[in-house]
Scaffold this active site. Structure first.
Site, short mmCIF file in Angstrom:
data_model
loop_
_atom_site.label_atom_id
_atom_site.label_comp_id
_atom_site.label_asym_id
_atom_site.label_seq_id
_atom_site.Cartn_x
_atom_site.Cartn_y
_atom_site.Cartn_z
CE LYS A 94 30.97 71.67 13.83
NZ LYS A 94 31.11 70.62 14.81
N PRO B 293 36.71 79.17 20.29
CG PRO B 293 35.72 78.16 22.15
CD PRO B 293 35.48 79.16 21.08
CB VAL B 294 41.65 76.52 18.77
CG1 VAL B 294 42.40 75.57 17.85
CG2 VAL B 294 41.73 77.94 18.25
CB ALA C 106 36.30 74.04 21.00
N GLY C 107 35.21 71.48 18.89
CA GLY C 107 33.96 70.90 18.37
C GLY C 107 33.01 71.96 17.85
CG LEU C 108 32.35 75.28 19.60
CD1 LEU C 108 32.64 76.49 20.48
CD2 LEU C 108 30.85 74.94 19.67
N GLY C 109 33.88 73.97 15.15
CA GLY C 109 34.12 74.12 13.71
C GLY C 109 34.83 75.39 13.28
N GLY C 110 35.52 76.05 14.19
CA GLY C 110 36.13 77.35 13.86
C GLY C 110 37.08 77.33 12.67
CB SER D 40 33.77 78.65 10.33
OG SER D 40 32.94 79.72 10.01
CG ASP E 227 32.76 69.54 10.00
OD1 ASP E 227 32.03 68.65 9.53
OD2 ASP E 227 33.07 69.62 11.20
P1 ATP Z 1 35.40 70.41 14.30
O1 ATP Z 1 34.19 70.77 15.08
O2 ATP Z 1 35.22 70.59 12.80
O3 ATP Z 1 36.04 69.10 14.70
P2 ATP Z 1 37.10 71.95 15.94
O4 ATP Z 1 36.36 73.13 16.43
O5 ATP Z 1 37.16 70.79 16.89
O6 ATP Z 1 36.49 71.51 14.57
P3 ATP Z 1 39.17 73.65 14.96
O7 ATP Z 1 39.04 74.77 15.92
O8 ATP Z 1 38.61 73.83 13.61
O9 ATP Z 1 38.56 72.31 15.59
O10 ATP Z 1 40.76 73.28 14.91
C1 ATP Z 1 41.27 72.02 14.74
C2 ATP Z 1 42.77 72.05 14.49
O11 ATP Z 1 43.08 72.82 13.33
C3 ATP Z 1 43.59 72.65 15.62
O12 ATP Z 1 44.58 71.72 15.95
C4 ATP Z 1 44.21 73.92 15.06
O13 ATP Z 1 45.55 74.13 15.51
C5 ATP Z 1 44.18 73.71 13.55
N1 ATP Z 1 43.91 74.98 12.83
C6 ATP Z 1 44.49 75.41 11.72
N2 ATP Z 1 43.99 76.58 11.31
C7 ATP Z 1 43.03 76.91 12.19
C8 ATP Z 1 42.16 78.02 12.30
N3 ATP Z 1 42.17 79.03 11.44
N4 ATP Z 1 41.29 78.03 13.33
C9 ATP Z 1 41.26 76.98 14.22
N5 ATP Z 1 42.08 75.93 14.16
C10 ATP Z 1 42.96 75.88 13.16
#
Ligand code: ATP
Length: 290
Positions: free
Chosen positions: A13, A98-99, A101-105, A108, A140
């Protein structure tokens, strides 16, 4: 029991708008957010069995293959809630989003896991209960149950679908900086916000959406101060012809909004020699695929 399996795609997202409207006693913040799913997907394959074990193997961007993974936590929570006795699941997760990263992976992936398990076990949990279950995994996560353009308020769990969000193409760029969501919120200083929600709601309803009026992210005040690279990327995306550019969520990903794929791809080419964590062009995601 016959092994049954399903493959799902968990979309990323972007936040087209993220306003902090208040701070709660429990440390959470109240938001007014516009969340748009995009066609950058993690791939998840889920196979149920009666081993009583949850096993997880992941590839792509690095995440822990242990009980802290949101996919693992989602499966465990589902089994507890659904009271399925002979449960067990093998999960293969390919991280293309990407983890941190603000993309909600992660959120999701969690939502997709719940949806897939509910499907594989012939829907023992209603959609309302799925949304509750999702919320207990993260603010989220409920958004990704329906994964449709939405206004999210509360801590992100009160969702109003936006029916006529235009189909845009997004240039998604994640630079090689690490920003913790907790750090961003801790450093955010509450201030009176513009209170344009009624105007924004009305323009979304009428379909007269001017993207540069919509785009706003309060958290940029924190991140751009410490990471000027984020402002620089936004400027370059605008110079490359975007309708608007902004940071997503708590960063560090930045996106540009384009009216056509060609324009977005031409802009992406201008970043070819940058050393980035991720860059891609993705269309808005129209339908949740389970
Ligand atoms: P948001 O936009 O909701 O803040 P994000 O994109 O910044 O999310 P995520 O990629 O969802 O962040 O990951 C945040 C943390 O969750 C990381 O520290 C990661 O190690 C942990 N994590 C646990 N399971 C997962 C997964 N399946 N995918 C990504 N990160 C995960």
């Amino acid at each position: 029991m016959v092994d049954k399996s399903i493959s799902i795609k968990a979309p990323a997202k972007i936040n087209a708008r993220l306003e902090i409207t208040g701070k709660r006693g429990d440390g959470y913040h109240d938001l007014f957010s516009i969340m748009i799913p995009v066609e950058l997907f993690d791939h998840i394959h889920i196979k149920i069995n009666d081993s009583g074990q949850i096993s997880l193997k992941s590839s792509g961007f690095l995440v822990p293959d242990d009980p802290s993974n949101l996919v693992y936590r989602a499966a465990k929570l589902f089994f507890n809630r659904a009271k399925i006795e002979k449960n067990g699941v093998e999960i293969v997760l390919n991280k293309k989003i990407p983890v941190a990263a603000g993309l909600g992976g992660g959120s999701s992936d969690a939502a997709s896991t719940i949806l897939a398990l509910n499907e594989l076990y012939s829907l023992p949990i209603s959609e309302n209960d799925l949304l509750q279950l999702a919320l207990s995994l993260g603010a989220d996560v409920p958004f990704f149950i329906r994964a449709e353009p939405s206004i999210a308020t509360g801590i992100g769990e009160i969702l109003e679908p936006i029916d006529n969000w235009p189909q845009f193409w997004y240039l998604l760029i994640t630079p090689r900086v690490e920003i913790s969501t907790a750090w961003v919120y801790q450093n955010y200083k509450m201030e009176l916000t513009s209170n344009e929600y009624d105007y924004i709601r009305k323009s979304l309803k009428n379909g007269d959406i001017v993207i540069k009026d919509i785009l706003k992210n309060d958290l940029e005040k924190v991140t751009c101060r410490s990471f000027p690279l984020i402002s620089a990327l936004k400027r370059r995306i605008m110079d490359a012809g975007a309708e608007g550019a902004m940071m997503s969520g708590s960063g560090p990903s930045v996106f540009g909004v384009f009216k056509s794929r060609e324009k977005a791809v031409a802009a992406m080419d201008l970043f070819a020699s940058d050393d980035l964590r991720h860059i891609s062009v993705a269309r808005g995601f129209l339908k949740k695929a389970v």
